[in-house]
Design an enzyme around this catalytic site. Structure first.
Site, short mmCIF file in Angstrom:
data_model
loop_
_atom_site.label_atom_id
_atom_site.label_comp_id
_atom_site.label_asym_id
_atom_site.label_seq_id
_atom_site.Cartn_x
_atom_site.Cartn_y
_atom_site.Cartn_z
N HIS A 1 0.86 -1.20 0.00
CA HIS A 1 0.00 0.00 0.00
C HIS A 1 0.88 1.24 0.00
CE1 HIS A 1 -3.16 2.83 1.13
NE2 HIS A 1 -4.00 1.89 0.73
N ASP B 1 -7.92 -5.46 -0.12
CA ASP B 1 -8.34 -6.28 -1.25
C ASP B 1 -7.95 -7.74 -1.13
OD1 ASP B 1 -7.53 -3.38 -2.98
OD2 ASP B 1 -9.54 -4.22 -2.84
C1 SDX Z 1 -6.22 0.09 -2.89
O1 SDX Z 1 -4.43 4.60 -2.08
C2 SDX Z 1 -5.36 3.99 -1.45
O2 SDX Z 1 -5.74 4.37 -0.34
C3 SDX Z 1 -5.93 2.77 -2.18
C4 SDX Z 1 -6.96 1.95 -1.41
C5 SDX Z 1 -8.23 2.75 -1.15
O3 SDX Z 1 -8.95 2.36 -0.20
O4 SDX Z 1 -8.53 3.67 -1.95
O5 SDX Z 1 -6.40 1.52 -0.18
C6 SDX Z 1 -7.37 0.71 -2.20
O6 SDX Z 1 -5.96 0.41 -4.02
C7 SDX Z 1 -5.35 -0.89 -2.13
C8 SDX Z 1 -4.11 -1.35 -2.95
C9 SDX Z 1 -4.58 -2.47 -3.88
N1 SDX Z 1 -3.50 -2.81 -4.86
C10 SDX Z 1 -2.87 -3.99 -4.77
O7 SDX Z 1 -3.04 -4.83 -3.89
C11 SDX Z 1 -1.94 -4.25 -5.95
C12 SDX Z 1 -0.60 -4.80 -5.44
N2 SDX Z 1 0.05 -3.71 -4.74
C13 SDX Z 1 0.99 -2.89 -5.45
O8 SDX Z 1 0.81 -2.76 -6.80
C14 SDX Z 1 1.48 -1.68 -4.67
O9 SDX Z 1 1.76 -2.11 -3.42
C15 SDX Z 1 0.58 -0.46 -4.60
C16 SDX Z 1 0.13 0.01 -5.95
C17 SDX Z 1 -0.63 -0.74 -3.76
C18 SDX Z 1 1.39 0.66 -3.95
O10 SDX Z 1 2.36 1.02 -4.85
P1 SDX Z 1 3.50 2.09 -4.46
O11 SDX Z 1 3.22 2.80 -3.21
O12 SDX Z 1 3.78 2.89 -5.67
O13 SDX Z 1 4.68 1.16 -4.10
P2 SDX Z 1 5.74 0.68 -5.13
O14 SDX Z 1 5.05 0.11 -6.31
O15 SDX Z 1 6.74 1.76 -5.31
O16 SDX Z 1 6.40 -0.55 -4.33
C19 SDX Z 1 7.44 -0.29 -3.42
C20 SDX Z 1 8.31 -1.54 -3.53
C21 SDX Z 1 8.69 -1.86 -4.98
O17 SDX Z 1 9.94 -2.55 -4.93
P3 SDX Z 1 11.28 -1.65 -5.31
O18 SDX Z 1 11.06 -1.08 -6.67
O19 SDX Z 1 11.38 -0.60 -4.21
O20 SDX Z 1 12.40 -2.66 -5.25
O21 SDX Z 1 7.55 -2.70 -3.07
C22 SDX Z 1 7.36 -3.61 -4.13
C23 SDX Z 1 7.65 -2.86 -5.44
O22 SDX Z 1 8.16 -3.76 -6.41
N3 SDX Z 1 5.97 -4.03 -4.08
C24 SDX Z 1 5.53 -5.27 -4.26
C25 SDX Z 1 4.13 -5.20 -4.06
N4 SDX Z 1 3.76 -3.95 -3.79
C26 SDX Z 1 4.90 -3.22 -3.80
N5 SDX Z 1 6.18 -6.41 -4.58
C27 SDX Z 1 5.40 -7.52 -4.68
N6 SDX Z 1 4.06 -7.56 -4.51
C28 SDX Z 1 3.39 -6.40 -4.20
N7 SDX Z 1 2.09 -6.43 -4.02
#
Ligand code: SDX
Length: 430
Positions: A306, A364
């Site tokens: 998140h 989720d």
């Molecule tokens: C919702 O914003 C809100 O409040 C949203 C929400 C709401 O109520 O409105 O809470 C609802 O959208 C919840 C999130 C649902 N999405 C997912 O579950 C999809 C999987 N999660 C990711 O795609 C990610 O965690 C996000 C999109 C939720 C957050 O993305 P960020 O903050 O941009 O984080 P990032 O992509 O920069 O990740 C940071 C690091 C990265 O590694 P590095 O590049 O630093 O090496 O963490 C890793 C990412 O690769 N990472 C994951 C991961 N999520 C982040 N690696 C594996 N699996 C994951 N799920």
């Protein structure tokens, strides 16, 4: 509330910027005059360190895993209240008295039907159209029917449009589901509560009596509370930006639905369930954990991580409890998807990659298992998220419209393209 200033040095010249403090949470450095003072922009793609507005509606402490709606902890609202009470709280800022709640329920209930010509919008879609595509279209089309509540400068019209949106989303969502499964639309029944009415519109058929299961209705009502609002997330920011141009509220909510559909946002509940189905059995979890950690593999654990929560999403805890409640009520003793989810969570929470990056289950992760058990197809999961989030979008949109400092949102950029150059005729090109 403002307090001291922060000094930035640009080209060896000090630039004083006001620091504004909120009630709780991080203060902000007001950079609204930075460009005028320095000729420079700030740069923050993804807005990881940028506050786009002042708001009194929702507060998240990502490190502590705290979520407050108008100051009330989500755990208490989910435990003691119902979804329409939460709607009232988000819209008006206070919990309703018994009389205010009765009046609000009455006003929402009296707007549950949609114009009967809306039915014709559905017949234009294939039966296998994704329900989210249908919702984007139908919600946007609502403005074609309600010209008497699209003047956003009129507080009364804003209130009527808000009531209409909150009241009609369940009806449109149920219609999208019925169209998808090839069953006739079921009209709202106003002697039922909000969520029971929705369940009946989804699952009743003309051929027999339908009795709403009160345990399932309470569980879904609680799920709606959990999804109601969440600060300036992507879809809420979309609604605010669309609203800042003066677009009508129905069009703004349609924009929010479109943004929520993305798998990184509200589409994650559908993607998370598909991921659990693809994993299939606990013994395949290590293979998927490895994929999630592999920089060269675009796969992510859906329902994990998140932007704000660097601790357990408080909604996910309540969601997990609700999942067990629903499975017990339905007599589902061992759900293979739940076994995979529980095992996946336990492995991921111990894995140093997830620990170091503070990746926890979010709302989720468990919602899909619950909604599938209730009988909803995977493609309806994000529609239910949009149904619940409509009140948050409307509350945030109203706050933006009523903010005296509000102006059209118009970010700038760092230009990295070609410098100015002269036109070259086709004959002169290589
Ligand atoms: C919702 O914003 C809100 O409040 C949203 C929400 C709401 O109520 O409105 O809470 C609802 O959208 C919840 C999130 C649902 N999405 C997912 O579950 C999809 C999987 N999660 C990711 O795609 C990610 O965690 C996000 C999109 C939720 C957050 O993305 P960020 O903050 O941009 O984080 P990032 O992509 O920069 O990740 C940071 C690091 C990265 O590694 P590095 O590049 O630093 O090496 O963490 C890793 C990412 O690769 N990472 C994951 C991961 N999520 C982040 N690696 C594996 N699996 C994951 N799920």
């Amino acid at each position: 509330m403002s307090s001291e200033t922060s000094t930035l040095t640009v080209d060896n010249k000090p630039v004083d910027l006001a620091v504004k403090e909120g009630t709780i949470g991080p203060s902000v450095i007001d950079i609204s005059k930075l460009y005028g003072q320095t000729g420079m922009f700030t740069y923050d793609p993804g807005f990881t360190s940028t506050a786009s507005c002042e708001s009194k509606i929702t507060y998240i402490d990502g490190d502590k895993g705290v979520l407050l709606y108008r100051g009330y902890p989500i755990e208490q609202l989910a435990e003691h209240g119902d979804f329409l009470e939460t709607c009232y709280l988000l819209l008006y800022g206070e919990l309703p008295t018994a009389a205010q709640k009765a009046d609000f329920d009455y006003r929402v209930t009296r707007h549950t039907m949609v114009h009967d010509q809306m039915n014709r919008f559905f017949t234009g879609f294939r039966r296998d159209a994704h329900p989210m595509a249908i919702m984007v279209a139908c919600v946007g089309a609502l403005s074609a029917f309600y010209h008497d509540s699209t003047d956003i400068s009129d507080p009364h019209q804003r209130m009527v449009a808000s009531m209409r949106m909150i009241a009609k989303m369940p009806t449109l969502a149920a219609m999208a589901y019925k169209y998808h499964v090839g069953q006739p639309f079921v009209y709202p029944q106003n002697d039922l509560d909000y969520t029971s009415n929705f369940l009946r519109m989804c699952f009743a058929v003309p051929a027999e009596e339908y009795k709403v299961n009160p345990v399932l209705s309470r569980a879904l009502d609680r799920i709606f509370i959990l999804h109601a609002d969440h600060e300036q997330n992507a879809s809420t920011s979309t609604v605010r930006l669309a609203g800042s141009s003066g677009a009508n509220p129905f069009a703004c909510i349609a924009a929010g639905i479109a943004c929520l559909w993305g798998p990184a946002h509200g589409g994650a509940n559908e993607a998370a369930l598909k991921m659990l189905e693809e994993i299939g059995t606990p013994d395949r979890i290590p293979e998927y954990i490895a994929k999630a950690k592999d920089k060269n593999d675009p796969f992510r654990l859906m329902g994990f991580g998140h932007r704000v929560y660097k601790n357990y999403d408080p909604r996910a805890r309540i969601m997990q409890k609700t999942t067990h409640e629903v499975l017990n009520e339905l007599g589902i003793k061992d759900d293979p998807l739940l076994d995979v989810a529980v095992e996946l969570e336990q492995i991921a929470l111990k894995d140093e990659y997830f620990v170091e990056k503070k990746l926890y289950p979010n709302i989720d992760f468990y919602s899909g298992i619950t909604l599938k058990a209730m009988g909803f197809p995977t493609s309806m999961f994000t529609v239910l998220f949009a149904l619940a989030r409509t009140v948050g979008w409307i509350a945030q949109w109203s706050e933006m419209i009523e903010d005296p400092s509000q102006r059209i949102g118009r970010p700038r950029q760092l230009y990295v393209g070609e410098p100015q150059r002269d036109y070259v005729t086709v004959a002169q090109r290589g």
